[in-house]
Design a protein around this motif. Structure first.
Motif, mmCIF file in Angstrom:
data_model
loop_
_atom_site.group_PDB
_atom_site.id
_atom_site.type_symbol
_atom_site.label_atom_id
_atom_site.label_comp_id
_atom_site.label_asym_id
_atom_site.label_seq_id
_atom_site.Cartn_x
_atom_site.Cartn_y
_atom_site.Cartn_z
ATOM 1 N N LYS A 1 21.481 2.985 -5.474
ATOM 2 C CA LYS A 1 20.011 2.274 -6.668
ATOM 3 C C LYS A 1 20.437 1.527 -7.690
ATOM 4 O O LYS A 1 19.520 0.977 -7.890
ATOM 5 N N ARG B 1 12.820 13.087 -2.935
ATOM 6 C CA ARG B 1 13.245 12.495 -2.249
ATOM 7 C C ARG B 1 14.171 11.320 -3.072
ATOM 8 O O ARG B 1 14.804 10.822 -2.677
ATOM 9 N N ILE B 2 12.930 10.919 -4.187
ATOM 10 C CA ILE B 2 13.248 9.367 -4.538
ATOM 11 C C ILE B 2 14.939 9.182 -5.243
ATOM 12 O O ILE B 2 15.037 8.902 -5.471
ATOM 13 N N GLU C 1 19.242 1.359 1.477
ATOM 14 C CA GLU C 1 20.432 1.259 1.276
ATOM 15 C C GLU C 1 21.995 1.083 1.890
ATOM 16 O O GLU C 1 22.744 0.293 1.635
ATOM 17 N N ARG D 1 18.022 -1.408 -9.026
ATOM 18 C CA ARG D 1 16.576 -1.360 -9.920
ATOM 19 C C ARG D 1 17.089 -1.462 -10.851
ATOM 20 O O ARG D 1 15.929 -1.178 -11.859
ATOM 21 N N ILE E 1 9.144 -5.219 0.867
ATOM 22 C CA ILE E 1 8.689 -4.000 1.600
ATOM 23 C C ILE E 1 8.284 -3.099 0.522
ATOM 24 O O ILE E 1 9.127 -2.313 -0.132
ATOM 25 N N ASP E 2 7.371 -2.853 1.173
ATOM 26 C CA ASP E 2 6.589 -1.581 -0.443
ATOM 27 C C ASP E 2 5.114 -0.981 0.638
ATOM 28 O O ASP E 2 3.965 -1.669 0.917
ATOM 29 N N LYS E 3 5.453 -0.019 0.513
ATOM 30 C CA LYS E 3 4.498 1.159 1.183
ATOM 31 C C LYS E 3 5.038 2.482 0.472
ATOM 32 O O LYS E 3 5.513 2.662 1.804
ATOM 33 N N ILE E 4 4.721 2.982 -0.600
ATOM 34 C CA ILE E 4 5.356 4.207 -0.714
ATOM 35 C C ILE E 4 5.219 5.239 0.504
ATOM 36 O O ILE E 4 3.955 5.704 0.550
ATOM 37 N N THR E 5 5.797 6.354 1.358
ATOM 38 C CA THR E 5 5.513 6.762 2.489
ATOM 39 C C THR E 5 7.005 8.096 2.284
ATOM 40 O O THR E 5 7.950 8.383 2.262
ATOM 41 N N HIS F 1 10.138 4.965 -10.325
ATOM 42 C CA HIS F 1 10.039 5.722 -9.194
ATOM 43 C C HIS F 1 11.163 6.436 -9.846
ATOM 44 O O HIS F 1 11.615 7.582 -9.844
ATOM 45 N N LEU G 1 7.987 -1.481 -9.533
ATOM 46 C CA LEU G 1 7.749 -0.216 -8.914
ATOM 47 C C LEU G 1 9.585 0.605 -8.583
ATOM 48 O O LEU G 1 9.024 1.622 -9.456
ATOM 49 N N ASN G 2 10.430 0.603 -8.762
ATOM 50 C CA ASN G 2 11.128 1.253 -8.056
ATOM 51 C C ASN G 2 12.034 2.007 -9.644
ATOM 52 O O ASN G 2 12.312 2.947 -9.512
HETATM 53 O O1 44H Z 1 13.165 4.506 -0.271
HETATM 54 P P1 44H Z 1 14.005 4.422 -1.663
HETATM 55 O O2 44H Z 1 15.432 6.111 -0.692
HETATM 56 O O3 44H Z 1 15.457 3.156 -1.310
HETATM 57 O O4 44H Z 1 13.619 4.633 -2.947
HETATM 58 C C1 44H Z 1 12.684 6.173 -3.212
HETATM 59 C C2 44H Z 1 11.398 5.524 -3.415
HETATM 60 O O5 44H Z 1 11.402 4.417 -4.179
HETATM 61 C C3 44H Z 1 10.741 4.321 -2.646
HETATM 62 O O6 44H Z 1 10.806 4.610 -1.023
HETATM 63 C C4 44H Z 1 9.429 3.125 -2.837
HETATM 64 O O7 44H Z 1 8.492 5.014 -2.054
HETATM 65 C C5 44H Z 1 9.303 2.653 -2.061
HETATM 66 O O8 44H Z 1 10.484 1.542 -1.967
HETATM 67 C C6 44H Z 1 8.092 2.199 -2.225
HETATM 68 O O9 44H Z 1 7.678 0.685 -1.795
#
Ligand code: 44H
Ligand code: NAD
Length: 524
Positions: free
Chosen positions: A403, A395-396, A136, A407, A236-240, A324, A320-321
């Motif tokens: 964010k 991480r999050i 972002e 969010r 876009i969505d895939k927890i990585t 998170h 989701l977010n």
């Molecule tokens: O990637 P960010 O830093 O925007 O946020 C951290 C997570 O919430 C995010 O990466 C989620 O894993 C993702 O948005 C899932 O699709």
């Protein structure tokens, strides 16, 4: 065995991969690049690159030119030594791992050394897409106080030839393309911004208009940017998560060696492999300007703008977010190092379940292509609790200041519109939790280090008068008016008192964060 092109045939016997002539594809891509990608991090290597590689089956015979403008160490340590190969490991909830070798990253470029080549790519009339996975903050031109960053000011004054911020560099590259051929192009933002294409467009136009005022470009260039460049909105969505040692060990056991992760000087956690969940959703507005790529055949939803915006609202601002970020903030405060462990915590599980079903879902509009309640259920019952996903609240929690407005702010605005903002209790609880987190002291009184955030220093200054054991929170009034951070002025809309009440409760002493969460859940 090392991850290298020399071992391609052997690697192909060990892991999944597409059957195509890698050398030929890379050669064609260097001669006639059609997809350039800015940002070489985890989601790009593990997801986007794979989707584009899948389109080879449907006739797209090109790879990707990857460009890093921010953290060039990624290219030096993770691309070049491994011949730009990437391993994408997906982890399902029952512990079945599956590994895919990705070979379509044709070249990996650094702004400092490869500017000429990047220009050459933008001059190619057949270039179809420039994509962005740059976080972002990669789009931000201003600091938390609303002032332009020094490099942006300098870009404005010195013009396209001296562009240094990625948004200015992109505008400068578009100027080269305009001057040479005026060929259209699609700029594809794949970051977690609401209406990310619109955000990219307004940023590029702001830079171009400033250059126009300063005499560097003409009005026709502005028309070109407005009419010939596409800026699709996407979701876009895939927890990585960041690369995890357990996955490195898993790959080692399958005979792939020397793939340790690095943490770069700019704090990117990255490895030759990427670990992510199996669930994935990519939704893109159908606004391709210089020919399309067969993305729909490769599983991408390519649809109209309204649908993308609804899906994006559902994922990013409600289902989701926000959950998170709640787990990120309270996970750090309650000493957690794993998201799946947090989902076993009765209070935290109840908290995110209620945020999702009671405060988020009521304002979601069904996008039809993905059903919101089913999506939320999958998030709460399968994705977040997946014990094999090495995801962490730390991480999050990275860049949370960037964010919160998306969010939570978007949902709050909908409650304001309905005159029902006082129905919100748990969103203000998370906002209070974030301010409590800024003190860098956990709920047991131990200190911890906040995750990186461009505003950390400013924010620390703003909470310096808050003390554990002291319930006076009047000093944070001005922070609560900051609509850049929260998306709304919390004082003006009448939520500030709730945030302050929760914050005061959380500051009472050891254990009071937990007590405040429990009390808020009981009241709800
Ligand atoms: O990637 P960010 O830093 O925007 O946020 C951290 C997570 O919430 C995010 O990466 C989620 O894993 C993702 O948005 C899932 O699709
Ligand atoms: N990781 C996920 O679960 C996930 C899922 C969906 C969407 N996303 C989106 O993708 C983004 C990247 O996630 P990731 O996991 O790949 O992160 P990452 O840390 O692995 O990679 C981040 C990339 O962004 C670049 N970057 C960072 N700051 C920049 C700046 N100021 N200017 C230019 N480039 C900059 C880095 O150099 C790197 O290439 C997220 O911020 C989010 O918007 C991530």
């Amino acid at each position: 065995m090392k991850l290298s092109l020399a071992n391609l045939n052997e690697l192909r016997k060990k892991v999944q991969c597409l059957d195509y002539d890698v050398e030929k594809l890379r050669k064609n891509s260097l001669q006639d690049p059609q997809w350039v990608a800015f940002g070489s991090g985890n989601i790009f290597r593990g997801y986007i690159a794979r989707v584009i590689e899948d389109t080879i089956k449907y006739g797209f015979d090109r790879g990707i030119s990857v460009v890093e403008t921010f953290d060039e160490e990624i290219i030096d340590k993770i691309y070049t030594p491994y011949d730009n190969l990437s391993l994408s490991v997906t982890l399902d909830k029952d512990g079945d791992f599956s590994t895919r070798l990705i070979c379509n990253l044709a070249e990996a470029l650094k702004l400092s050394t490869d500017k000429k080549r990047i220009e050459e790519i933008f001059l190619n009339k057949n270039l179809k897409v420039a994509s962005f996975t740059i976080t972002e903050k990669g789009y931000s031109l201003k600091n938390g106080a609303g002032e332009y960053f020094p490099n942006v000011k300098s870009d404005f004054e010195k013009g396209p030839d001296f562009a240094s911020h990625l948004m200015s560099i992109t505008t400068a590259m578009l100027l080269k393309r305009y001057t040479s051929s005026k060929t259209p192009l699609t700029l594809l933002s794949l970051d977690n911004h609401s209406k990310n294409g619109d955000k990219l467009k307004s940023t590029i136009l702001l830079i171009a208009n400033t250059w126009k005022e300063n005499g560097f470009v003409d009005a026709d260039f502005i028309s070109y940017l407005e009419n010939d460049i596409g800026y699709p909105n996407t979701m876009i969505d895939k927890i990585t998560p960041r690369p995890a040692d357990v996955i490195e060990k898993y790959l080692n056991e399958h005979g792939i060696e020397d793939i340790g992760h690095v943490v770069t000087g700019k704090n990117t956690f990255i490895a030759p492999y990427v670990n992510s969940e199996t669930a994935e959703y990519l939704v893109i507005e159908d606004d391709f300007r210089n020919g399309s790529v067969p993305l729909a055949k490769a599983g991408v939803y390519v649809t109209d703008r309204k649908t993308v915006d609804k899906v994006d609202t559902m994922k990013l601002t409600t289902c989701l977010n926000p959950l998170h970020t709640a787990l990120a903030v309270f996970g750090c405060l309650l000493g957690y190092k794993s998201i799946s462990a947090e989902m076993k915590d009765e209070d935290l599980n109840k908290l995110v379940t209620k945020i999702g079903y009671d405060e988020g879902l009521p304002v979601v509009v069904d996008p039809k292509i993905i059903e919101p309640k089913a999506f939320l259920k999958e998030v709460l019952e399968i994705r977040l609790p997946n014990p094999y996903m090495p995801d962490t609240p730390q991480r999050i929690a990275t860049d949370t200041s960037q964010k919160l407005s998306v969010r939570f702010g978007e949902t709050i605005k909908k409650y304001v519109e309905k005159n029902e903002v006082q129905k919100l209790d748990l969103i203000p609880l998370v906002q209070a939790g974030w301010i409590r987190y800024l003190l860098e002291i956990d709920d047991e009184g131990n200190s911890f280090e906040m995750s990186p955030d461009p505003l950390n220093e400013t924010l620390k200054e703003q909470v310096k008068n808050l003390k554990i054991g002291q319930e006076d929170v009047s000093s944070i009034e001005s922070l609560l008016t900051n609509s850049t951070i929260f998306g709304v002025n919390l004082v003006e809309i009448g939520l500030a008192d709730k945030v302050k009440k929760y914050l005061a409760q959380m500051l009472k002493g050891s254990g009071s964060v937990r007590k405040t969460i429990k009390a808020a859940l009981e009241e709800k």
